[in-house]
Every structure is written in structure tokens, then in C-alpha cells.
Scaffold this motif. Structure first.
Motif, PDB file in Angstrom:
ATOM      1  N   GLY A  45       0.789  -1.222   0.000  1.00  0.00           N
ATOM      2  CA  GLY A  45       0.000   0.000   0.000  1.00  0.00           C
ATOM      3  C   GLY A  45       0.826   1.279   0.000  1.00  0.00           C
ATOM      4  O   GLY A  45       0.287   2.375   0.148  1.00  0.00           O
ATOM      5  N   PHE A  46       2.147   1.187  -0.169  1.00  0.00           N
ATOM      6  CA  PHE A  46       3.042   2.340  -0.229  1.00  0.00           C
ATOM      7  C   PHE A  46       3.828   2.297  -1.534  1.00  0.00           C
ATOM      8  O   PHE A  46       3.873   1.271  -2.211  1.00  0.00           O
ATOM      9  CB  PHE A  46       4.030   2.326   0.951  1.00  0.00           C
ATOM     10  N   HIS A  47       4.477   3.417  -1.897  1.00  0.00           N
ATOM     11  CA  HIS A  47       5.357   3.461  -3.056  1.00  0.00           C
ATOM     12  C   HIS A  47       6.448   4.524  -2.834  1.00  0.00           C
ATOM     13  O   HIS A  47       6.319   5.378  -1.978  1.00  0.00           O
ATOM     14  CB  HIS A  47       4.581   3.763  -4.346  1.00  0.00           C
ATOM     15  N   PHE A  48       7.489   4.430  -3.643  1.00  0.00           N
ATOM     16  CA  PHE A  48       8.556   5.430  -3.651  1.00  0.00           C
ATOM     17  C   PHE A  48       8.203   6.504  -4.666  1.00  0.00           C
ATOM     18  O   PHE A  48       7.618   6.221  -5.705  1.00  0.00           O
ATOM     19  CB  PHE A  48       9.897   4.810  -4.065  1.00  0.00           C
ATOM     20  N   THR A  49       8.612   7.736  -4.361  1.00  0.00           N
ATOM     21  CA  THR A  49       8.436   8.841  -5.297  1.00  0.00           C
ATOM     22  C   THR A  49       9.607   9.804  -5.146  1.00  0.00           C
ATOM     23  O   THR A  49      10.361   9.728  -4.172  1.00  0.00           O
ATOM     24  CB  THR A  49       7.077   9.551  -5.075  1.00  0.00           C
TER      25      THR A  49
ATOM     26  N   ARG B 166      10.821   9.880  -1.270  1.00  0.00           N
ATOM     27  CA  ARG B 166       9.738   9.713  -0.294  1.00  0.00           C
ATOM     28  C   ARG B 166       9.103   8.340  -0.453  1.00  0.00           C
ATOM     29  O   ARG B 166       8.912   7.856  -1.560  1.00  0.00           O
ATOM     30  CB  ARG B 166       8.704  10.806  -0.530  1.00  0.00           C
ATOM     31  N   ILE B 167       8.746   7.744   0.674  1.00  0.00           N
ATOM     32  CA  ILE B 167       7.903   6.543   0.712  1.00  0.00           C
ATOM     33  C   ILE B 167       6.567   7.017   1.255  1.00  0.00           C
ATOM     34  O   ILE B 167       6.494   7.496   2.386  1.00  0.00           O
ATOM     35  CB  ILE B 167       8.497   5.459   1.635  1.00  0.00           C
ATOM     36  N   ILE B 168       5.505   6.907   0.436  1.00  0.00           N
ATOM     37  CA  ILE B 168       4.197   7.452   0.801  1.00  0.00           C
ATOM     38  C   ILE B 168       3.104   6.425   0.533  1.00  0.00           C
ATOM     39  O   ILE B 168       3.224   5.600  -0.379  1.00  0.00           O
ATOM     40  CB  ILE B 168       3.930   8.772   0.037  1.00  0.00           C
ATOM     41  N   LYS B 169       2.066   6.488   1.336  1.00  0.00           N
ATOM     42  CA  LYS B 169       0.903   5.618   1.158  1.00  0.00           C
ATOM     43  C   LYS B 169       0.264   5.918  -0.201  1.00  0.00           C
ATOM     44  O   LYS B 169       0.164   7.065  -0.618  1.00  0.00           O
ATOM     45  CB  LYS B 169      -0.099   5.852   2.286  1.00  0.00           C
ATOM     46  N   ASP B 170      -0.200   4.858  -0.877  1.00  0.00           N
ATOM     47  CA  ASP B 170      -0.742   4.990  -2.231  1.00  0.00           C
ATOM     48  C   ASP B 170      -2.012   5.821  -2.303  1.00  0.00           C
ATOM     49  O   ASP B 170      -2.138   6.683  -3.171  1.00  0.00           O
ATOM     50  CB  ASP B 170      -1.045   3.606  -2.824  1.00  0.00           C
ATOM     51  N   THR B 171      -2.970   5.558  -1.453  1.00  0.00           N
ATOM     52  CA  THR B 171      -4.281   6.198  -1.573  1.00  0.00           C
ATOM     53  C   THR B 171      -4.827   6.556  -0.205  1.00  0.00           C
ATOM     54  O   THR B 171      -4.285   6.165   0.829  1.00  0.00           O
ATOM     55  CB  THR B 171      -5.293   5.248  -2.262  1.00  0.00           C
ATOM     56  N   GLY B 172      -5.908   7.311  -0.233  1.00  0.00           N
ATOM     57  CA  GLY B 172      -6.617   7.645   0.990  1.00  0.00           C
ATOM     58  C   GLY B 172      -6.635   9.141   1.254  1.00  0.00           C
ATOM     59  O   GLY B 172      -5.870   9.908   0.658  1.00  0.00           O
ATOM     60  N   TRP B 173      -7.517   9.548   2.136  1.00  0.00           N
ATOM     61  CA  TRP B 173      -7.615  10.953   2.522  1.00  0.00           C
ATOM     62  C   TRP B 173      -6.396  11.383   3.317  1.00  0.00           C
ATOM     63  O   TRP B 173      -5.943  12.508   3.213  1.00  0.00           O
ATOM     64  CB  TRP B 173      -8.886  11.167   3.339  1.00  0.00           C
ATOM     65  N   PHE B 174      -5.822  10.475   4.122  1.00  0.00           N
ATOM     66  CA  PHE B 174      -4.638  10.735   4.957  1.00  0.00           C
ATOM     67  C   PHE B 174      -3.550   9.779   4.508  1.00  0.00           C
ATOM     68  O   PHE B 174      -3.698   8.564   4.600  1.00  0.00           O
ATOM     69  CB  PHE B 174      -5.001  10.505   6.435  1.00  0.00           C
TER      70      PHE B 174
ATOM     71  N   GLY C  94      12.834  13.027   7.287  1.00  0.00           N
ATOM     72  CA  GLY C  94      11.605  13.567   7.855  1.00  0.00           C
ATOM     73  C   GLY C  94      10.446  12.599   7.786  1.00  0.00           C
ATOM     74  O   GLY C  94      10.513  11.543   7.160  1.00  0.00           O
ATOM     75  N   VAL C  95       9.375  13.005   8.453  1.00  0.00           N
ATOM     76  CA  VAL C  95       8.109  12.282   8.438  1.00  0.00           C
ATOM     77  C   VAL C  95       7.002  13.308   8.248  1.00  0.00           C
ATOM     78  O   VAL C  95       7.175  14.488   8.576  1.00  0.00           O
ATOM     79  CB  VAL C  95       7.865  11.487   9.741  1.00  0.00           C
ATOM     80  N   GLY C  96       5.875  12.853   7.745  1.00  0.00           N
ATOM     81  CA  GLY C  96       4.762  13.766   7.572  1.00  0.00           C
ATOM     82  C   GLY C  96       3.565  13.061   6.997  1.00  0.00           C
ATOM     83  O   GLY C  96       3.510  11.827   6.946  1.00  0.00           O
ATOM     84  N   ALA C  97       2.614  13.853   6.550  1.00  0.00           N
ATOM     85  CA  ALA C  97       1.404  13.305   5.946  1.00  0.00           C
ATOM     86  C   ALA C  97       0.855  14.287   4.917  1.00  0.00           C
ATOM     87  O   ALA C  97       0.916  15.499   5.109  1.00  0.00           O
ATOM     88  CB  ALA C  97       0.355  13.027   7.007  1.00  0.00           C
ATOM     89  N   GLN C  98       0.339  13.711   3.867  1.00  0.00           N
ATOM     90  CA  GLN C  98      -0.381  14.472   2.856  1.00  0.00           C
ATOM     91  C   GLN C  98      -1.856  14.141   3.077  1.00  0.00           C
ATOM     92  O   GLN C  98      -2.216  12.981   3.293  1.00  0.00           O
ATOM     93  CB  GLN C  98       0.074  14.041   1.469  1.00  0.00           C
ATOM     94  N   PHE C  99      -2.713  15.155   3.055  1.00  0.00           N
ATOM     95  CA  PHE C  99      -4.110  14.876   3.360  1.00  0.00           C
ATOM     96  C   PHE C  99      -5.026  15.803   2.571  1.00  0.00           C
ATOM     97  O   PHE C  99      -4.582  16.733   1.908  1.00  0.00           O
ATOM     98  CB  PHE C  99      -4.380  14.979   4.865  1.00  0.00           C
TER      99      PHE C  99
END
Length: 189
Positions: A67-71, A103-111, A146-151
Motif C-alpha cells: 500500500g506504499f510506493h517510492f516517489t 519519499r515513501i508514501i501511502k498509495d491512496t486515501g484521505w490521509f 523527515g516524516v509527515g502526511a499528505q491529506f
């Protein structure tokens, strides 16, 4: 041209073509986005920092897993340092630079939480901070994690925390470096 050089050039050409195809496939269904980032941070030796960043997300994605990917993102920064040390030679310093961010980020979702890291370059306007502390060169490397969230419904908002180290990698001595802890917010268009 020798046969060995010809083989080497053919391999490089095939590798470049494969990389180009991979980049094209990764971004075929995504849309480039741009963002504006505002950050504030503190460092050792009474240094405070305000940072304005311009972010480009070419929407490249690799290695989907769990459920994650590199970008990969591109960031350009202009920052203002304020030195609160009473012995400050230059109480105000400007910082300019660019950083590619992985970045390693979750593929989908509101958060969508993420982890990020990058190494970039910076130019600072003043190398002498106090009579007993100098960065010794205007050219600096800036590495960060770093760490964070896109929402948000369209992923327009972002918040994060970064630890950033600036130093000239011992190109010139002394090289005391600076360690910033920074929080940031970002809006993506």
C-alpha cells in the motif's frame, strides 16, 4: 573505436532507454503538481530559521509494496536565519538551495503518511556567525530526513517534521555544521 568501447556504449544506451521508459510509464497516469512550503526551525547555537520552499512533484512512482510506493520530488528553498547570540557578527543570514527528495508514501486515501530523505546543496550569505564560530564556506550540503502526511480529498495539504544537517563535508575547515529541527506546512496546486 574498440569493440570494448562499442559494447560499453550499447549497454549505456540500453540502460538509459530502459530508465526513460520506466520514468514515462511511472508518470503516464499521474499529473504533475507544484506546491508552496512554509517552514520554521531551530538549530543549535541560538539559530532560528524561516524557510520558503517551492516543490515540484513530477508524479513518478516506483516499487509499490504493502500500500506504499517510492516517489521523487524536487524542492527549491530560500531561508532566513536569525542568530540570537549576543556575539553574533551577522545576526541575519540568507540560505538558497535545491534538494531532490525521495519519499515513501501511502498509495491512496484521505490521509497519506510518508517518510522522506534528501541531500541537496545550499549557499549561505554569511559564513561567520560569531567570533568563535564560522561555517568557513558559503557552499554547504543539506541532508535531511523527515516524516509527515499528505491529506485532503485531493491531497492538497501536507504537514511534516524534518531533521536537517548543513555542513560543507569538510571541503574547508573548520566545518562545525548546523543541525536544524524544522516543521513545515505545504499547499499543493
Amino acid at each position: 573505436m574498440t569493440e570494448r568501447n562499442s559494447i560499453w556504449r550499447a549497454r549505456v544506451a540500453r540502460g538509459a532507454f530502459a530508465a526513460l521508459c520506466a520514468f514515462g510509464a511511472a508518470s503516464a497516469h499521474a499529473q504533475n503538481t507544484f506546491g508552496i512550503q512554509l517552514g520554521a526551525g531551530v538549530a543549535d547555537n541560538d539559530v532560528k530559521k524561516l524557510d520558503l520552499g517551492f516543490v515540484w512533484d513530477p508524479a513518478l512512482q516506483w516499487w509499490h509494496f504493502g500500500g506504499f510506493h517510492f516517489t521523487l520530488l524536487g524542492e527549491a528553498h530560500v531561508a532566513y536565519w536569525k542568530l540570537d547570540d549576543p556575539d553574533a557578527i551577522y545576526a541575519n543570514t540568507w540560505e538558497f538551495g535545491v534538494t531532490p527528495v525521495f519519499r515513501i508514501i501511502k498509495d491512496t486515501g484521505w490521509f497519506r503518511p510518508f517518510f522522506e530523505a534528501g541531500v541537496g546543496v545550499r549557499l549561505i550569505s554569511h559564513v561567520r556567525q560569531t567570533p568563535y564560530r564560522t561555517m568557513s564556506s558559503s557552499f554547504q550540503f543539506a541532508d535531511m530526513v523527515g516524516v509527515g502526511a499528505q491529506f485532503g480529498e485531493h491531497g492538497n495539504y501536507q504537514i511534516g517534521f524534518r531533521f536537517q544537517h548543513l555542513s560543507n563535508a569538510d571541503i574547508k575547515q573548520p566545518d562545525p555544521g548546523l543541525n536544524f529541527s524544522e516543521i513545515y506546512i505545504q499547499y499543493n496546486f
